[in-house]
Structure formats: C-alpha cells, structure tokens
Design an enzyme around this catalytic site. Structure first.
Site, PDB file in Angstrom:
ATOM      1  N   HIS A  51      -5.837   8.181  23.774  1.00 35.52           N
ATOM      2  CA  HIS A  51      -6.778   8.718  24.744  1.00 35.52           C
ATOM      3  C   HIS A  51      -6.289   8.384  26.154  1.00 35.52           C
ATOM      4  CE1 HIS A  51      -8.495   4.557  24.101  1.00 35.52           C
ATOM      5  NE2 HIS A  51      -8.449   4.609  25.424  1.00 35.52           N
TER       6      HIS A  51
HETATM    7  P1  TYD Z   1     -11.481   2.324  20.290  1.00 32.10           P
HETATM    8  O1  TYD Z   1     -11.704   3.013  21.599  1.00 32.10           O
HETATM    9  O2  TYD Z   1     -11.320   3.180  19.074  1.00 32.10           O
HETATM   10  O3  TYD Z   1     -10.248   1.338  20.402  1.00 32.10           O
HETATM   11  P2  TYD Z   1      -8.705   1.695  20.748  1.00 32.10           P
HETATM   12  O4  TYD Z   1      -8.679   2.247  22.131  1.00 32.10           O
HETATM   13  O5  TYD Z   1      -7.981   0.397  20.621  1.00 32.10           O
HETATM   14  O6  TYD Z   1      -8.186   2.687  19.758  1.00 32.10           O
HETATM   15  O7  TYD Z   1     -12.700   1.320  20.075  1.00 32.10           O
HETATM   16  C1  TYD Z   1     -13.082   0.843  18.795  1.00 32.10           C
HETATM   17  C2  TYD Z   1     -14.609   0.760  18.734  1.00 32.10           C
HETATM   18  O8  TYD Z   1     -15.084  -0.187  19.677  1.00 32.10           O
HETATM   19  C3  TYD Z   1     -15.280   2.082  19.037  1.00 32.10           C
HETATM   20  O9  TYD Z   1     -16.357   2.230  18.117  1.00 32.10           O
HETATM   21  C4  TYD Z   1     -15.842   1.910  20.421  1.00 32.10           C
HETATM   22  C5  TYD Z   1     -16.077   0.423  20.527  1.00 32.10           C
HETATM   23  N1  TYD Z   1     -15.906  -0.156  21.862  1.00 32.10           N
HETATM   24  C6  TYD Z   1     -17.008  -0.672  22.526  1.00 32.10           C
HETATM   25  O10 TYD Z   1     -18.156  -0.645  22.037  1.00 32.10           O
HETATM   26  N2  TYD Z   1     -16.819  -1.249  23.758  1.00 32.10           N
HETATM   27  C7  TYD Z   1     -15.612  -1.300  24.352  1.00 32.10           C
HETATM   28  O11 TYD Z   1     -15.488  -1.842  25.477  1.00 32.10           O
HETATM   29  C8  TYD Z   1     -14.476  -0.720  23.660  1.00 32.10           C
HETATM   30  C9  TYD Z   1     -13.106  -0.734  24.279  1.00 32.10           C
HETATM   31  C10 TYD Z   1     -14.658  -0.171  22.428  1.00 32.10           C
END
Ligand code: TYD
Length: 139
Positions: A51
C-alpha cells in the site's frame, strides 16, 4: 535519493551494550510522532505492506533481525535491506511499500506522523500510479 531517505542513527555504545534514541522534530524524525507500532512474528514467505499513504510519513527501523523493504514512488524503485538497528528509513507520503524476506527474529519499529486512518491508505497499485501522475500534473 528522493524516493526515501536512509538514515544512519547514532549508536551510544559502551562496555554494557548499545543504545539508540529517536526524538520527534529531530533530524531523524522530522514530524510529530502521533503513533508507534511494531511488527513481529512475521512469517518468512509473506509480503506485508502492499500500500501507499496519501499523507502519512514514517520512520522505520528493524530493531531486531532483518527484512527487505521495497519502495516505489511511481518513477523510482529500490530494495533496502533492513539489517541493523542503526539503519532507519524515512518514508514520506505517496510511496508504495512492500516488506518481504523477514527473518524469524525481525521486529520492525514504526514511528508514524498520523493516527491510524484507513482512508489515508491506497491499496490499489494502479490507483496509486494514477494519483502520482495527477499530483505531478502529467496525467
Ligand atoms: P496492516 O496494515 O495489514 O499491516 P502491514 O502494513 O504490515 O501489512 O495491519 C494489520 C492489521 O492491524 C490491520 O487489521 C489493521 C491493523 N492496524 C491498526 O489497527 N492500527 C495500526 O496502527 C496499524 C498499522 C494496523
């Protein structure tokens, strides 16, 4: 490099071990830190991220272990091996990122300039490219 900034953090070391400090509004963290999170226990064969962010800026450090960080601003691309706690990445907005090749002990520490906001995410790479071109005024 415009794409991202790679920072060499100062290590305070003595016979007891090592310490690295990060402060907001410093040369290393040029924003207010509104959120801190860390990624750990990541399986070796997964790709995380995939992303970009419309506004968010981040400083990222692998405080333990290693992983590969792929970054792409629509015109430049790079893969940075995050393999030491003294190496930090400053990623500004509108950079597509993917993280791979996590070692078992990898812990990625992320300092973020904004609270969690799903509306700040761009999950579709083609949409990301379109937005980059719109910003650059060459659509
Ligand atoms: P995700 O965005 O998929 O992680 P990455 O960028 O490493 O692939 O995040 C994993 C999960 O955590 C998703 O359900 C969203 C949640 N999350 C939060 O609740 N708060 C946050 O600050 C972040 C970064 C993720």
């Amino acid at each position: 490099m415009n794409l991202i900034e790679i920072l060499n953090l100062q290590v305070f070391g003595d016979h007891r071990g090592s310490l690295i400090s990060l402060e907001e509004y410093s040369e290393c963290v040029p924003f207010t830190i509104k959120r801190v999170y860390f990624i750990f226990d990541t399986k070796e064969d997964v790709i995380r991220g995939k992303h970009a962010h419309k506004n968010l800026e981040q400083v990222i450090v692998s405080v333990s272990g290693e992983c590969d960080f792929y970054v792409d601003n629509g015109s430049e691309r790079a893969i940075i091996k995050m393999n030491h706690p003294s190496k930090a990445l400053h990623i500004k907005s509108m950079v597509w990122r993917e993280m791979t090749n996590f070692s078992k002990d990898c812990v990625l520490l992320v300092l973020a300039s904004e609270h969690y906001d799903i509306d700040d995410y761009i999950f579709d790479y083609d949409e990301f490219l379109k937005m980059v071109h719109q910003i650059q005024g060459d659509n």
